[in-house]
Design a protein around this motif. Sequence first.
Motif, PDB file in Angstrom:
ATOM      1  N   LYS A 520      48.926  50.122  37.239  1.00  0.00           N
ATOM      2  CA  LYS A 520      50.056  49.283  37.634  1.00  0.00           C
ATOM      3  C   LYS A 520      51.063  50.184  38.325  1.00  0.00           C
ATOM      4  N   GLU A 599      46.349  42.285  41.872  1.00  0.00           N
ATOM      5  CA  GLU A 599      47.276  41.164  41.929  1.00  0.00           C
ATOM      6  C   GLU A 599      48.657  41.640  41.485  1.00  0.00           C
ATOM      7  N   ARG A 610      44.432  49.915  43.009  1.00  0.00           N
ATOM      8  CA  ARG A 610      43.205  50.694  42.857  1.00  0.00           C
ATOM      9  C   ARG A 610      43.338  51.944  43.712  1.00  0.00           C
TER      10      ARG A 610
ATOM     11  N   ARG B  67      48.946  37.757  31.219  1.00  0.00           N
ATOM     12  CA  ARG B  67      48.936  39.149  31.656  1.00  0.00           C
ATOM     13  C   ARG B  67      49.908  39.974  30.838  1.00  0.00           C
ATOM     14  N   ASP B  69      52.678  42.834  30.405  1.00  0.00           N
ATOM     15  CA  ASP B  69      53.720  43.266  31.329  1.00  0.00           C
ATOM     16  C   ASP B  69      53.605  44.734  31.717  1.00  0.00           C
ATOM     17  N   SER B  70      53.042  45.539  30.835  1.00  0.00           N
ATOM     18  CA  SER B  70      53.111  46.972  31.087  1.00  0.00           C
ATOM     19  C   SER B  70      51.772  47.593  31.478  1.00  0.00           C
ATOM     20  N   LEU B  72      47.334  46.743  32.795  1.00  0.00           N
ATOM     21  CA  LEU B  72      46.480  45.829  33.543  1.00  0.00           C
ATOM     22  C   LEU B  72      45.677  44.935  32.605  1.00  0.00           C
ATOM     23  N   GLY B  91      41.898  45.697  33.800  1.00  0.00           N
ATOM     24  CA  GLY B  91      41.480  46.078  35.146  1.00  0.00           C
ATOM     25  C   GLY B  91      41.916  45.029  36.145  1.00  0.00           C
ATOM     26  N   ILE B  92      41.344  45.144  37.338  1.00  0.00           N
ATOM     27  CA  ILE B  92      41.731  44.259  38.428  1.00  0.00           C
ATOM     28  C   ILE B  92      40.736  43.118  38.529  1.00  0.00           C
ATOM     29  N   LEU B  93      41.259  41.907  38.513  1.00  0.00           N
ATOM     30  CA  LEU B  93      40.391  40.730  38.575  1.00  0.00           C
ATOM     31  C   LEU B  93      39.982  40.463  40.016  1.00  0.00           C
ATOM     32  N   ASP B  95      39.331  38.555  43.577  1.00  0.00           N
ATOM     33  CA  ASP B  95      40.281  37.751  44.349  1.00  0.00           C
ATOM     34  C   ASP B  95      40.219  36.265  44.014  1.00  0.00           C
TER      35      ASP B  95
END
Lengths: 659, 149
Positions: A520, A599, A610, B67, B69-70, B72, B91-93, B95
């Motif tokens: 983040k 996001e 990333r 989600r 706040d601090s 991923l 992690g990153i979801l 799109d």
Amino acid sequence: MIPEIGHFVLIVALCLAVLLTVVPMWGAWAGNARAMRLAPGLAIGILVFVAISYICLTWAFLQDDFTVKVVAGNSNSLLPVMYKFSAVWGNHEGSLILWILILASWTAAVAVFSRELPLIMLARVLSVMGAIGVGFMSFSLFTSNAFERLLPVAPLDGNDLNPLLQDPGLIIHPPLLYMGYVGFSVAFAFAIAALLGGRLDASWARWSRPWTNVAWAFLTLGIMLGSWWAYYELGWGGWWFWDPVENASFMPWLAGTALVHSLAVTEKRGLFKSWTVLLAIFAFSLSLLGTFLVRSGVLTSVHAFATDPERGLFILIFLAIVVGSSLVLYALRAPSVSSRVRFEWLSRESLLLYNNVVFLVATLTVLFGTLFPLLVDALGQGKVSVGPPYFNAVFVPLMALLAPVMGFGPTSRWKRDSWSRWQVRLAPAAIAAVACGITLPLLNAPYNIWVAIAVLLAAWLLFGLLQDIWLRMRTAKTAWAGLRRLTPSYWGMVLAHLGFAACIVGVVATSQYAIEHDLKMQPGDSRELAGYEFRFMSVAQVPGPNYVADEARFEVWRNGELLTRLAPQKRRYLASGQVMTEAAIDAGVFRDLFVAMGEPVGVEGAWAIRLHYKPMIRWMWFGAIMMAAGGFATVLDRRYRRQRVSDPAAASPGLAHGV
Amino acid sequence: MHPVRRQRLVLVVFVVLFSSAAIGLVLYALRGNINLFYPPSEVAAGLAPVGKPLRVGGMVEKGSIVRDDSSLRVSFRLTDYQSSVDVVYVGILPDLFDEDEGAVAAGKLNANGVLEATEVLAKHDENYMPPEVAEALKASGHDIKGKPI
């Protein structure tokens, strides 16, 4: 009107293809030279009509004719013109038309460039390719009509092309891949024609070899582009996922690689004939299987088009006919063409045989892993998926087994060689390779044993080739005369093997040394990665032609100096509302820096980011380009241009009764 | 033995040895690397094993995406409109991950019945739905848009 013309000429092309399948084949059987002579003309006629059909479809896209269903579904008036061109093959129906166009081009190319072939052989080859054309054209016309209209109620604007496909890499990836897939149909047609004629000899291999090499080179480029596209466009920074659709293109490549090598033995030594034929059938069948897997949606894949079961069934039946009939033909004819030439265990033949075994086993393990979920499902044992660890565990050791032997290959002799000769010739290469394997990985601490092995193997290939080149040219008066002595097919082999070496280093170094951080970050944050400092400066809204994007501005600093600025985007496409990640990459010979946006998270404008550091990743794609260049180079060889009819009797139709 | 036959014999032995080694490798690699798919109702019924790699697929329940706040860390629920499964992922979801859309999460169930996902897959095209999810939804009487049939 234009789409109707496109539809009509495709029907005409189908009729011509039926003629091409039936008439020359009958001519070959009945010994009718006039019927056989029709084949080249028909092949060119098919190309003309298919090309008109293809142009009509492209025209519909360029004119935003949203009454045509595929245009409405895959284009938009705001879509940039470049992508309107590529939108033609960004969908199932249109990509099939492209497939047919490429098949027609290959067929016509055979008709034009193989005038030296005995008429009966040419007639049979073109006829087999015509039959494949019949299959795909009826597939297109009966199950996936690209020219279907949405009348009377047509939408005002289109749904837009899937944003993932709006990318320059995707403009050339499918055509190249199809060139490869479909190109194997030429090798297949030659194999079937040879089986029909019972004439599997060195000249057959010589005719079929340049076509196979070119098809293989195209497939190599296509796969490489796909991998590159996945790397920068999917936004995950991965380059190979062992996804069923990737496997679908990789299996014909593996079988094709075996075929390229086995053809060498057949041409030079007249050995492995029936095996080569089987590989040609196998490679093309795998291309068809790949089509089936992609189009039927039976497997979960990130690539699958929205699908319908009728199409899957059609291809499955087509596959069954092609594989079934060619294997029956093989079973009937192959025993009569077996060879009686001998070779010793230490010889180039055995090394190439080893290559074939390794590639075949690799193909089968990938095939097994890809189809295993279908098998389990069919047995009612639930739905499973086979992940990348399986493929890595079986595939990597196989390739590692290949490389040591590849070092011997180029310098080995046909028929009979000796261990002591190899020892003398390759000792310097072996010593140099070991030295490189030990020292080079020291440049990048900590010492990594896998990278060391990869460097060792790659250096062994490199020095083995250098040694071989030197041995071949040393007897010439000057270095230039020595180099000129080497043929294009030799240089092709050198390029392709060096490309493989580059791939080994690239793949292993990337997998071992890559650093990937998902974190983040908010504007003002900075983060260090592998000695590079990534500073997140700001986020801005940026408009595009058919999207709006949030753009993150990054500065990359190293040792107090600004190295580069990177601006990854998160795009929202207007027509579909679809969100897309556009990664920003600073590419280099020894490392890539990769930034992509996830996001927005939390408050205060923070984003999931990333950050990747990817060492030597370019080596992999560069290696693939070298392999393809090698494949193309072999075609320049003079012996393929001096094709004369070695046996005049075979050219006369009188012999056709031997069928 | 005739030299040609001997050569063939050696060849056959080599091929057999090599392919058995390959098959051994395949079986070994398969053992730890296949993931069974479970619809949410089977997980809720306790049919899915705890601590084994598996996949769960369904629709992302409306309003269930939370989600952190601090970090991923994100949690959400996958549903087939009969039962639902809690999923956590760091992690990153992808799109196209969104509520009321199909998704497949791969990972392991913990003792509390929460799926700790290591990978989340969403569809990548408007009209595409992973076949397993489509079937799981069909089994509970819904189409791929989540509407009752």
